[in-house]
Design an enzyme around this catalytic site. Sequence first.
Site, mmCIF file in Angstrom:
data_model
loop_
_atom_site.group_PDB
_atom_site.id
_atom_site.type_symbol
_atom_site.label_atom_id
_atom_site.label_comp_id
_atom_site.label_asym_id
_atom_site.label_seq_id
_atom_site.Cartn_x
_atom_site.Cartn_y
_atom_site.Cartn_z
ATOM 1 N N GLY A 11 0.835 -1.202 0.000
ATOM 2 C CA GLY A 11 0.000 0.000 0.000
ATOM 3 C C GLY A 11 0.865 1.246 0.000
ATOM 4 O O GLY A 11 0.594 2.216 0.684
ATOM 5 N N GLY A 17 1.243 4.680 3.671
ATOM 6 C CA GLY A 17 2.272 3.957 2.913
ATOM 7 C C GLY A 17 3.316 4.904 2.338
ATOM 8 O O GLY A 17 4.520 4.659 2.435
ATOM 9 N N SER A 108 -7.270 0.423 12.512
ATOM 10 C CA SER A 108 -7.819 1.779 12.549
ATOM 11 C C SER A 108 -8.554 2.000 13.863
ATOM 12 O O SER A 108 -9.132 1.056 14.412
ATOM 13 C CB SER A 108 -8.805 1.965 11.382
ATOM 14 O OG SER A 108 -9.491 3.200 11.519
ATOM 15 N N SER A 109 -8.556 3.230 14.343
ATOM 16 C CA SER A 109 -9.204 3.498 15.641
ATOM 17 C C SER A 109 -10.722 3.341 15.572
ATOM 18 O O SER A 109 -11.385 3.240 16.602
ATOM 19 C CB SER A 109 -8.847 4.920 16.120
ATOM 20 O OG SER A 109 -9.236 5.875 15.156
ATOM 21 N N CYS A 110 -11.280 3.247 14.365
ATOM 22 C CA CYS A 110 -12.726 2.993 14.271
ATOM 23 C C CYS A 110 -13.036 1.536 14.602
ATOM 24 O O CYS A 110 -14.195 1.137 14.656
ATOM 25 C CB CYS A 110 -13.259 3.353 12.890
ATOM 26 S SG CYS A 110 -12.708 2.241 11.596
ATOM 27 N N TYR A 137 -16.013 -1.331 7.340
ATOM 28 C CA TYR A 137 -14.568 -1.095 7.292
ATOM 29 C C TYR A 137 -13.926 -1.508 8.616
ATOM 30 O O TYR A 137 -12.887 -2.166 8.659
ATOM 31 C CB TYR A 137 -14.303 0.384 7.010
ATOM 32 C CG TYR A 137 -12.875 0.819 7.055
ATOM 33 C CD1 TYR A 137 -12.356 1.454 8.189
ATOM 34 C CD2 TYR A 137 -12.030 0.644 5.964
ATOM 35 C CE1 TYR A 137 -11.042 1.881 8.244
ATOM 36 C CE2 TYR A 137 -10.708 1.067 6.005
ATOM 37 C CZ TYR A 137 -10.231 1.687 7.147
ATOM 38 O OH TYR A 137 -8.921 2.107 7.201
ATOM 39 N N LYS A 141 -10.950 -4.293 9.462
ATOM 40 C CA LYS A 141 -9.722 -4.010 10.216
ATOM 41 C C LYS A 141 -9.613 -4.915 11.445
ATOM 42 O O LYS A 141 -8.535 -5.398 11.781
ATOM 43 C CB LYS A 141 -9.682 -2.533 10.613
ATOM 44 C CG LYS A 141 -9.410 -1.590 9.446
ATOM 45 C CD LYS A 141 -8.046 -1.839 8.841
ATOM 46 C CE LYS A 141 -7.652 -0.855 7.779
ATOM 47 N NZ LYS A 141 -6.348 -1.175 7.163
ATOM 48 N N PRO A 164 -3.659 3.121 14.643
ATOM 49 C CA PRO A 164 -3.364 4.557 14.598
ATOM 50 C C PRO A 164 -4.585 5.431 14.865
ATOM 51 O O PRO A 164 -5.715 5.042 14.612
ATOM 52 C CB PRO A 164 -2.881 4.758 13.152
ATOM 53 C CG PRO A 164 -3.507 3.676 12.372
ATOM 54 C CD PRO A 164 -3.757 2.526 13.306
ATOM 55 N N ASN A 166 -6.635 9.073 13.894
ATOM 56 C CA ASN A 166 -6.995 9.596 12.569
ATOM 57 C C ASN A 166 -5.786 10.308 11.961
ATOM 58 O O ASN A 166 -5.323 11.313 12.487
ATOM 59 C CB ASN A 166 -8.160 10.589 12.677
ATOM 60 C CG ASN A 166 -9.497 9.896 12.827
ATOM 61 O OD1 ASN A 166 -9.575 8.834 13.451
ATOM 62 N ND2 ASN A 166 -10.536 10.478 12.269
ATOM 63 N N HIS A 180 -11.251 12.523 4.487
ATOM 64 C CA HIS A 180 -11.428 12.694 5.924
ATOM 65 C C HIS A 180 -11.556 14.183 6.250
ATOM 66 O O HIS A 180 -11.368 15.034 5.379
ATOM 67 C CB HIS A 180 -10.244 12.086 6.672
ATOM 68 C CG HIS A 180 -10.173 10.597 6.564
ATOM 69 N ND1 HIS A 180 -9.437 9.960 5.604
ATOM 70 C CD2 HIS A 180 -10.769 9.635 7.296
ATOM 71 C CE1 HIS A 180 -9.589 8.639 5.752
ATOM 72 N NE2 HIS A 180 -10.383 8.429 6.766
ATOM 73 N N ARG A 210 -11.858 14.204 17.931
ATOM 74 C CA ARG A 210 -10.982 13.262 17.239
ATOM 75 C C ARG A 210 -9.547 13.450 17.718
ATOM 76 O O ARG A 210 -9.114 14.585 17.966
ATOM 77 C CB ARG A 210 -11.015 13.473 15.717
ATOM 78 C CG ARG A 210 -12.364 13.151 15.083
ATOM 79 C CD ARG A 210 -12.648 11.657 15.134
ATOM 80 N NE ARG A 210 -13.937 11.334 14.546
ATOM 81 C CZ ARG A 210 -15.084 11.262 15.243
ATOM 82 N NH1 ARG A 210 -15.101 11.548 16.538
ATOM 83 N NH2 ARG A 210 -16.217 10.914 14.637
#
Length: 320
Positions: A11, A17, A108-110, A137, A141, A164, A166, A180, A210
């Site tokens: 990526g 990436g 991802s933190s979501c 999503y 993850k 991580p 955001n 975002h 956030r």
Amino acid sequence: MEPTSRIYVAGGETLVGAALREQLRAAGYTRLGGEPSDEPNLTCPRRVEEFFAAERPEYVFLASGISGGIRANQEYPATLMRDNLISATFVIHAAHRYGVAKLLYLASSCSYPRLAPQPMRVEALMTGPLEPTNEAYAMAKLAGLKLCQAYRQQYGSPFVTAIPANAFGPHDDFSAEDSHVIPGLIRKFHEARCRGQAEVRVWGSGRPRREFIYARDLADACLFVMNNYDDAEPINLGGGTDLSIVETAHAIADVVGYRGRLSFDATRPDGMPLKGLDSEPLKELGWRPSTTFRAALAETYDWFLRHIVPQENRDVREAV
Ligand code: GFB
């Protein structure tokens, strides 16, 4: 990792990436396999296999997978989930088959429950319902995280997961609708300033908070984790800047030089109310972010002005 270790950033064209490749080079790592231009299609198992057979990477940063802001998650849940599930599955399996020395997977933190206690500790993962606006999503993850743990349990694979905050920075998607919040508002305030627009509509109520991390700092944290952390337990990578969307919007307006009014569009979703990460384990290991939020915003806006605006002006000229 040694300076001559064979390293692969899966990526390499993504926000994270691209920052990883820049940070690895800046840190003196010379053998980065898979230039984004000749990176394999990660949703094709044969291509992934051929790539690993040819490149034999020793260290893998798994930063692949399409991502997007709150609206993109609502519009394209299947695309986001499929691409992240498939690319992670094929790269993780190839890393196992070719016996890499270590793999670092970026979740991802979501992935945390919508109402997880704040700041969010890894123990809270999978303890409650996910945020509906990004459930698909987030599940992909979480599946990647669990797959790393499963390979470690079954084969002893040295696979680690980092979560991580955001992220934002150069190489991001600055589209008005699918990006975002930070790149999205950089574009909106920039265009409003250029047009002399009196007001900019910010999505949602402005109340959510956030935690943000600058892409270069995130890349630096990933290098640090690759060299200093090896456990089945995922590790949070927080940037330490935790702001409300109102505060974030004002900070961006200030950096862009927009002096007009802000209004809030309640027809747009807020998403998770809070998304702060507990990064004590990372701090105890000795890592700290090095870029202030304001400097990170200014560098990101500068990158937008030098890369996105000229490209779009060229596109307009060619279209005429
Ligand atoms: O950055 P964002 O899209 O991601 O939205 P999430 C953050 C907050 O900013 C939300 C508000 O409350 C938005 O309503 N916002 C205000 C805006 N103006 C804007 C704007 O112009 N554009 C955008 N995009 N937001 C994502 C997840 O959630 O976080 C992804 O959907 C991923 O899956 C990503 O996890 C890191 O933090 O709400």
